[in-house]
Design a protein around this motif. Sequence first.
Motif, PDB file in Angstrom:
ATOM      1  N   MET A  28       0.841  -1.195   0.000  1.00  0.00           N
ATOM      2  CA  MET A  28       0.000   0.000   0.000  1.00  0.00           C
ATOM      3  C   MET A  28       0.876   1.246   0.000  1.00  0.00           C
ATOM      4  N   ASN A  29       0.614   2.172  -0.886  1.00  0.00           N
ATOM      5  CA  ASN A  29       1.366   3.411  -0.902  1.00  0.00           C
ATOM      6  C   ASN A  29       0.912   4.303   0.240  1.00  0.00           C
ATOM      7  N   GLN A  30       1.859   4.956   0.899  1.00  0.00           N
ATOM      8  CA  GLN A  30       1.512   5.953   1.904  1.00  0.00           C
ATOM      9  C   GLN A  30       1.014   7.213   1.196  1.00  0.00           C
ATOM     10  N   LEU A  31       0.321   8.084   1.937  1.00  0.00           N
ATOM     11  CA  LEU A  31      -0.134   9.336   1.347  1.00  0.00           C
ATOM     12  C   LEU A  31       1.070  10.126   0.861  1.00  0.00           C
ATOM     13  N   ARG A  32       0.998  10.602  -0.368  1.00  0.00           N
ATOM     14  CA  ARG A  32       2.116  11.330  -0.946  1.00  0.00           C
ATOM     15  C   ARG A  32       1.612  12.629  -1.527  1.00  0.00           C
ATOM     16  N   ARG A  33       2.220  13.731  -1.161  1.00  0.00           N
ATOM     17  CA  ARG A  33       1.809  15.046  -1.644  1.00  0.00           C
ATOM     18  C   ARG A  33       2.058  15.165  -3.140  1.00  0.00           C
ATOM     19  N   SER A  34       1.112  15.737  -3.838  1.00  0.00           N
ATOM     20  CA  SER A  34       1.242  15.927  -5.277  1.00  0.00           C
ATOM     21  C   SER A  34       0.270  16.985  -5.712  1.00  0.00           C
ATOM     22  N   ILE A  35       0.609  17.748  -6.745  1.00  0.00           N
ATOM     23  CA  ILE A  35      -0.338  18.720  -7.277  1.00  0.00           C
ATOM     24  C   ILE A  35      -0.917  18.231  -8.595  1.00  0.00           C
ATOM     25  N   SER A  36      -0.544  17.033  -9.003  1.00  0.00           N
ATOM     26  CA  SER A  36      -1.064  16.463 -10.248  1.00  0.00           C
ATOM     27  C   SER A  36      -2.262  15.599  -9.933  1.00  0.00           C
ATOM     28  N   ILE A  37      -3.428  15.953 -10.477  1.00  0.00           N
ATOM     29  CA  ILE A  37      -4.660  15.225 -10.184  1.00  0.00           C
ATOM     30  C   ILE A  37      -5.348  14.904 -11.483  1.00  0.00           C
ATOM     31  N   TYR A  38      -5.639  13.626 -11.716  1.00  0.00           N
ATOM     32  CA  TYR A  38      -6.434  13.289 -12.882  1.00  0.00           C
ATOM     33  C   TYR A  38      -7.262  12.059 -12.570  1.00  0.00           C
ATOM     34  N   GLY A  39      -8.317  11.845 -13.341  1.00  0.00           N
ATOM     35  CA  GLY A  39      -9.191  10.699 -13.117  1.00  0.00           C
ATOM     36  C   GLY A  39      -9.526  10.035 -14.426  1.00  0.00           C
ATOM     37  N   LEU A  40     -10.039   8.819 -14.357  1.00  0.00           N
ATOM     38  CA  LEU A  40     -10.472   8.094 -15.542  1.00  0.00           C
ATOM     39  C   LEU A  40     -11.922   8.449 -15.816  1.00  0.00           C
ATOM     40  N   GLY A  41     -12.142   9.189 -16.898  1.00  0.00           N
ATOM     41  CA  GLY A  41     -13.502   9.502 -17.287  1.00  0.00           C
ATOM     42  C   GLY A  41     -13.975  10.860 -16.835  1.00  0.00           C
ATOM     43  N   LEU A  42     -13.393  11.440 -15.776  1.00  0.00           N
ATOM     44  CA  LEU A  42     -13.807  12.765 -15.348  1.00  0.00           C
ATOM     45  C   LEU A  42     -12.662  13.398 -14.582  1.00  0.00           C
ATOM     46  N   LEU A  43     -12.743  14.692 -14.435  1.00  0.00           N
ATOM     47  CA  LEU A  43     -11.676  15.420 -13.764  1.00  0.00           C
ATOM     48  C   LEU A  43     -12.305  16.419 -12.821  1.00  0.00           C
ATOM     49  N   ALA A  44     -11.922  16.391 -11.563  1.00  0.00           N
ATOM     50  CA  ALA A  44     -12.449  17.358 -10.611  1.00  0.00           C
ATOM     51  C   ALA A  44     -11.786  18.709 -10.835  1.00  0.00           C
ATOM     52  N   LYS A  79      -6.661  20.536   2.029  1.00  0.00           N
ATOM     53  CA  LYS A  79      -6.586  19.752   0.795  1.00  0.00           C
ATOM     54  C   LYS A  79      -5.437  18.759   0.897  1.00  0.00           C
ATOM     55  N   LEU A  80      -5.726  17.502   0.604  1.00  0.00           N
ATOM     56  CA  LEU A  80      -4.728  16.444   0.597  1.00  0.00           C
ATOM     57  C   LEU A  80      -4.732  15.798  -0.775  1.00  0.00           C
ATOM     58  N   THR A  81      -3.571  15.628  -1.357  1.00  0.00           N
ATOM     59  CA  THR A  81      -3.464  14.963  -2.652  1.00  0.00           C
ATOM     60  C   THR A  81      -2.343  13.939  -2.596  1.00  0.00           C
ATOM     61  N   GLY A  82      -2.412  12.958  -3.463  1.00  0.00           N
ATOM     62  CA  GLY A  82      -1.377  11.939  -3.478  1.00  0.00           C
ATOM     63  C   GLY A  82      -1.740  10.791  -4.386  1.00  0.00           C
ATOM     64  N   ASP A 133     -13.802  20.947   4.938  1.00  0.00           N
ATOM     65  CA  ASP A 133     -13.892  22.241   5.602  1.00  0.00           C
ATOM     66  C   ASP A 133     -13.463  22.194   7.071  1.00  0.00           C
ATOM     67  N   LEU A 134     -12.320  21.561   7.330  1.00  0.00           N
ATOM     68  CA  LEU A 134     -11.726  21.532   8.664  1.00  0.00           C
ATOM     69  C   LEU A 134     -10.254  21.891   8.536  1.00  0.00           C
ATOM     70  N   GLY A 135      -9.706  22.486   9.590  1.00  0.00           N
ATOM     71  CA  GLY A 135      -8.314  22.903   9.533  1.00  0.00           C
ATOM     72  C   GLY A 135      -7.324  21.829   9.928  1.00  0.00           C
ATOM     73  N   THR A 136      -7.804  20.663  10.355  1.00  0.00           N
ATOM     74  CA  THR A 136      -6.934  19.588  10.820  1.00  0.00           C
ATOM     75  C   THR A 136      -6.552  18.662   9.668  1.00  0.00           C
ATOM     76  N   ASP A 137      -5.292  18.249   9.664  1.00  0.00           N
ATOM     77  CA  ASP A 137      -4.805  17.310   8.657  1.00  0.00           C
ATOM     78  C   ASP A 137      -5.119  15.886   9.129  1.00  0.00           C
ATOM     79  N   TYR A 138      -6.042  15.218   8.430  1.00  0.00           N
ATOM     80  CA  TYR A 138      -6.437  13.859   8.793  1.00  0.00           C
ATOM     81  C   TYR A 138      -5.797  12.817   7.876  1.00  0.00           C
ATOM     82  N   SER A 139      -4.616  13.108   7.363  1.00  0.00           N
ATOM     83  CA  SER A 139      -3.987  12.190   6.418  1.00  0.00           C
ATOM     84  C   SER A 139      -3.693  10.834   7.050  1.00  0.00           C
TER      85      SER A 139
END
Length: 340
Positions: A1-17, A33-36, A48-54
């Motif tokens: 399992m990959n650990q959470l990894r910071r990234s600014i690259s976001i893409y999806g199959l079929g749609l893009l947020a 905002k958490l990405t990875g 909409d919370l200020g705590t990092d729940y990663s």
Amino acid sequence: MNQLRRSISIYGLGLLALFSACSGSTKSSKYTKLTGEVFHTYFSIQYDLGTDYSKAIDSTFHSFSHSLNPFDSTSLIAAINRNESSETDSMLREVFLQSVEISRHTEGSYDVTCAPLINLWGFGFEKKGDSITLHIVDSVRQLVGYQKVQLDGAQMLKADPRMKIDFSSISKGYCADLVGRLLKEQGATNYLVELGGEIAFQGKNPQDECWIIGIDKPIDDPSGSVNDYELRIRLPRQAGGLATSGNYRNFKIIKGKKYAHTIDPKSGYPMQTDVLSATIIAPSCMLADGLATACMTRQSSQVPALIRHFPGVEYMLILGNPSGGYHTVMSPGFQRLVIK
């Protein structure tokens, strides 16, 4: 399992947020905002919370993988497929029961026991060779049938030990739901969880507006690197999920012939209806994920009757034209969400 990894690259199959506050910062207007990357795909989470729940989210990913990930040799579903155990947990049972409901309403064209056929054609968790004959397909087809798997309390019983189950067509949406549930338990009232294109959502974005997503055009692009929007929609404010399925990005070339990844459990062969892509909005991302795949197994004329079995569901289909090109059809509720 990959650990959470910071990234600014976001893409999806079929749609893009689409995030209007996507500057690379992890907090904006009291949103986190958490990405990875996880499960070999990208994720993006805003709430909409200020705590990092990663760490809690990472734990959710681990629990999900241990239950439902067929690629994880330590998972419950992997042990069931190997006939080493019949033990389930609440996550596996919840996804199984939802998949059975969809199977019933599609007359079995959607079937999570189709894994042996999916593996045979090279789309599953066990890779097979290119030697595919009618005899081989017919023999493997005997190992498929959702009615041949039953729950007996916490035990999952297979009619034939050679049967294998793959929840990949519905479980990624369920994983997005699990993260959404976690965030709500921590007090979030607004969130968007995108996991490889499946989206669980509720409420509003940091600009106090409905979340906006773009739905891709059906472009042949197995890498998923080309994104060109067919349209954009505003998601409802109530909690729900959105998922898109399409054959145009997941296919294989075998002996010079192109085969789509949607397999017909009855014939044992890849199938292609007039539906090139299906986007579903539903009360849960799990249901949206499963129904999007199910729509790919039906002719477009059959989709409205299927959707009527599931309250609160809206749809958009991208259909191929006999002369080439495509056009879209959508339910009235989906049409109201489209940004003109």
